[in-house]
Design a protein around this motif. Structure first.
Motif, PDB file in Angstrom:
ATOM      1  N   GLY A  54       0.830  -1.201   0.000  1.00  0.00           N
ATOM      2  CA  GLY A  54       0.000   0.000   0.000  1.00  0.00           C
ATOM      3  C   GLY A  54       0.862   1.247   0.000  1.00  0.00           C
ATOM      4  O   GLY A  54       2.013   1.237   0.434  1.00  0.00           O
ATOM      5  N   THR A  84      -5.952  -1.321   1.492  1.00  0.00           N
ATOM      6  CA  THR A  84      -4.705  -1.482   0.739  1.00  0.00           C
ATOM      7  C   THR A  84      -3.495  -1.659   1.635  1.00  0.00           C
ATOM      8  O   THR A  84      -2.388  -1.888   1.135  1.00  0.00           O
ATOM      9  CB  THR A  84      -4.436  -0.261  -0.160  1.00  0.00           C
ATOM     10  OG1 THR A  84      -4.088   0.863   0.667  1.00  0.00           O
ATOM     11  CG2 THR A  84      -5.647   0.091  -1.000  1.00  0.00           C
ATOM     12  N   SER A  85      -3.675  -1.531   2.951  1.00  0.00           N
ATOM     13  CA  SER A  85      -2.527  -1.629   3.852  1.00  0.00           C
ATOM     14  C   SER A  85      -2.997  -2.095   5.218  1.00  0.00           C
ATOM     15  O   SER A  85      -4.184  -2.011   5.548  1.00  0.00           O
ATOM     16  CB  SER A  85      -1.827  -0.263   3.977  1.00  0.00           C
ATOM     17  OG  SER A  85      -2.723   0.699   4.533  1.00  0.00           O
TER      18      SER A  85
END
Length: 597
Positions: free
Chosen positions: A170, A365-366
């Motif tokens: 990410g 995303t992270s």
């Protein structure tokens, strides 16, 4: 309808039943073979219809609102969950569940793949042999967000570049990552610098199948517009259900299809092989509807028996999930606020639409994940009651006891009345469960969903796993790293105002688990792979369905071991392994094409 009914006059070399994670990959790979025709059948919608699929931060709303893109399958009431029935969700679209999952890419321990090889008698499933395939699937971005470099050092030998799946850490970390890691380390969980290198035990940064701010999944990685344009021999048919595999004697020769929008039916013939990829629920159901399964069960529904295969629909394995949720300082960003406050969501959507940045490009995303080895689990009475091989399996040093995720925002706590408050969730994925469930027919009508009984917590050791995992998560929340962050527990066992005073008595914990345990989204093994000496094996190590000819099965239902990972990687790996076998059968065609280039 004309396109659908015209199939009745066609014959394909390969028919793939199921356009999910494995099926999409298989169709893409086989389409490279010259002068071969492939029909891919998907019960749900095509890709690119629902754009939110690509937006990482929309995964929360997808699973609650995108009914067109989901299978919603109820289980039977679960005895150990106080009679509750759960609703199992799976992707119903090209790309399958890879279109609706949490996007975390976790391979699990090398030991799981070595066990897979042992159970199937095929060395090709060992970690050292599947790692090159996994590397070939990914386009790995090793960059770690600034300030987090001390938490991740990817092993170059364990990752690939140039593959179809974008994998990354990410661009920006979600809030709370460093606090969670510090809390885990304080409680004795060591740092793991690369949890996809074969030994995930510890805590570290997770890998996500996201690239350029978008979900990277089976549909856009393998069956994008350009791939389809070039694949002259590939026909993709959506909103179409494969009702039945047709046999002449023991040989699969075609399929009976049902077009959902029109109710039309056609028979389509197959020259070479039919490949089932309908998932852990769909594949056993389709086999049984077609006469392949336990004789007594088929006959009870009036289905003529083609092959008496005892293991179809048996041995279902799954992870399960329970969450503990906390109110934290209100200055910490909360993912759920976006879906409570229309103004915040509109701002986030505008920013994402402009340049794929902002909250919708950060959440999903992270993140960070812990894979602990919980000492108390192996000191328990339930562990000592297990046989010696099972104990040895669980004690293997790289096999974690559980998985604990950090998530921004509550999962079950109703916070709509508090839109300006912030929450965090510690999501507990219970691994190594020993309970075995079943998938069976409700009737001989293909429109009826199968009967699903995961038998959650049926095995005494699974109850101990749940208890000790909850206690481990509570210990993490009690770390001094959280002293100035957590204000109170809002969803958990023996709910108290102060985390440090939480009652973690076994019975209190187990009652909480019974009331709140949910599915892990990782059902597998309902048509498990095994040797010829395994009476419950449904496929061999080359994906042939036992007892019949011209039929293979390649999806999560074949997994013979409950891997300590996120099972999308299993689905990709299974599709890739099966594709390589089939491509090998046509190597002369491929070599001819390559020689002309």
């Amino acid at each position: 309808m004309d396109r659908f009914t015209s199939l009745a006059s066609r014959e394909f070399d390969y028919i793939i039943c199921g356009g999910g994670t494995s099926g999409s990959l298989l169709a893409s790979r086989l389409s490279k073979i010259p002068n071969i025709t492939i029909l891919l059948i998907e019960a749900g919608r095509d890709s690119s219809i629902a754009s939110d699929v690509l937006v990482p931060g929309k995964y929360i709303s997808q699973l609650s609102e995108d009914h067109d893109g989901l299978w919603e399958m109820p289980t039977v009431p679960q005895e150990q969950l106080n009679g509750r029935s759960l609703t199992f969700l799976r992707g119903k679209q090209i790309g399958g569940s890879s279109a609706v999952n949490y996007m975390a890419l976790a391979r699990g321990p090398a030991a799981d793949y070595d066990e897979w090889a042992k159970l199937t008698g095929d060395e090709g499933w060992k970690w050292d042999n599947v790692l090159p395939l996994m590397k070939g699937l990914e386009n790995f971005d090793p960059r770690v967000p600034e300030g987090y470099e001390k938490f991740a050092v990817p092993d170059p030998g364990s990752h690939g570049a140039g593959g179809p799946l974008a994998i990354s850490f990410g661009e920006q970390m979600v809030p709370g990552v460093e606090t969670f890691i510090d809390a885990c380390k304080e409680k004795g969980i060591q740092l793991c610098l690369d949890n996809n290198a074969g030994d995930p035990v510890g805590v570290g940064l997770a890998h996500f199948n996201v690239g350029n701010g978008q979900r990277s999944y089976a549909a856009n990685a393998f069956l994008g517009a350009e791939v389809r344009r070039k694949a002259k021999g590939l026909t993709v048919l959506t909103r179409t259900v494969c009702d039945k595999i047709l046999f002449e004697g023991k040989k699969a020769t075609g399929v009976e299809l049902f077009h959902v929008p029109t109710g039309e039916k056609v028979r389509v013939d197959c020259r070479q092989e039919i490949i089932l990829a309908a998932g852990a629920f769909g594949s056993p159901q389709l086999l049984m509807l077609s006469g392949v399964g336990p004789r007594h069960h088929l006959e009870s529904h009036g289905i003529p028996v083609v092959a008496d295969v005892l293991g179809v629909g048996q041995n279902a394995l799954d992870h399960s999930v329970v969450t503990i949720e906390y109110k934290v300082r209100s200055d910490l960003p909360d993912h759920n606020r976006l879906f409570i406050n229309p103004l915040l969501l509109a701002e986030a959507e505008a920013r994402y639409s402009k340049d794929r940045t902002g909250p919708l490009a950060v959440f999903g995303t992270s993140g960070t994940v812990a894979f602990p080895k919980i000492k108390q689990l192996y000191e328990s009475r339930e562990f000592h009651a297990l046989d010696t091989p099972t104990q040895a399996y669980l004690l293997e040093k790289t096999r974690p006891s559980a998985e604990i995720w950090l998530a921004a925002g509550p999962s079950f706590y109703a916070n709509k009345a508090h839109p300006n408050e912030s929450f965090v969730t510690h999501e507990l994925l219970l691994q190594n469960n020993l309970s075995k469930g079943t998938v069976s027919l409700r009737s001989s009508n293909p429109r009826d969903l199968p009967v699903i009984d995961p038998k959650f917590l049926d095995h005494p050791f699974d109850r101990r796993i749940a208890i000790e995992t909850v206690k481990e998560a509570v210990r993490i929340a009690q770390a001094t790293a959280y002293d100035t962050v957590i204000e109170k527990m809002v969803h958990g066992p023996g709910k108290q105002s102060k985390v440090a005073n939480i009652d973690v008595d076994d019975e209190v914990v187990l009652n909480f688990v019974r009331e709140n345990l949910g599915q892990g989204y990782h059902t597998m093994a309902t048509c498990r792979m095994g040797t010829k000496h395994d009476p419950l094996a449904v496929v061999d190590s080359e994906f042939h369905v036992v007892g019949v000819e011209g039929l293979r099965l390649a999806d999560l239902s074949v997994c013979p071991v409950l891997t300590c990972n996120h099972t999308q990687i299993n689905a990709y790996l299974i599709g890739e392994k099966c594709a390589k076998i089939l491509l090998g059968m046509h190597s002369f065609r491929l070599e001819t094409v390559e020689s002309k280039l």
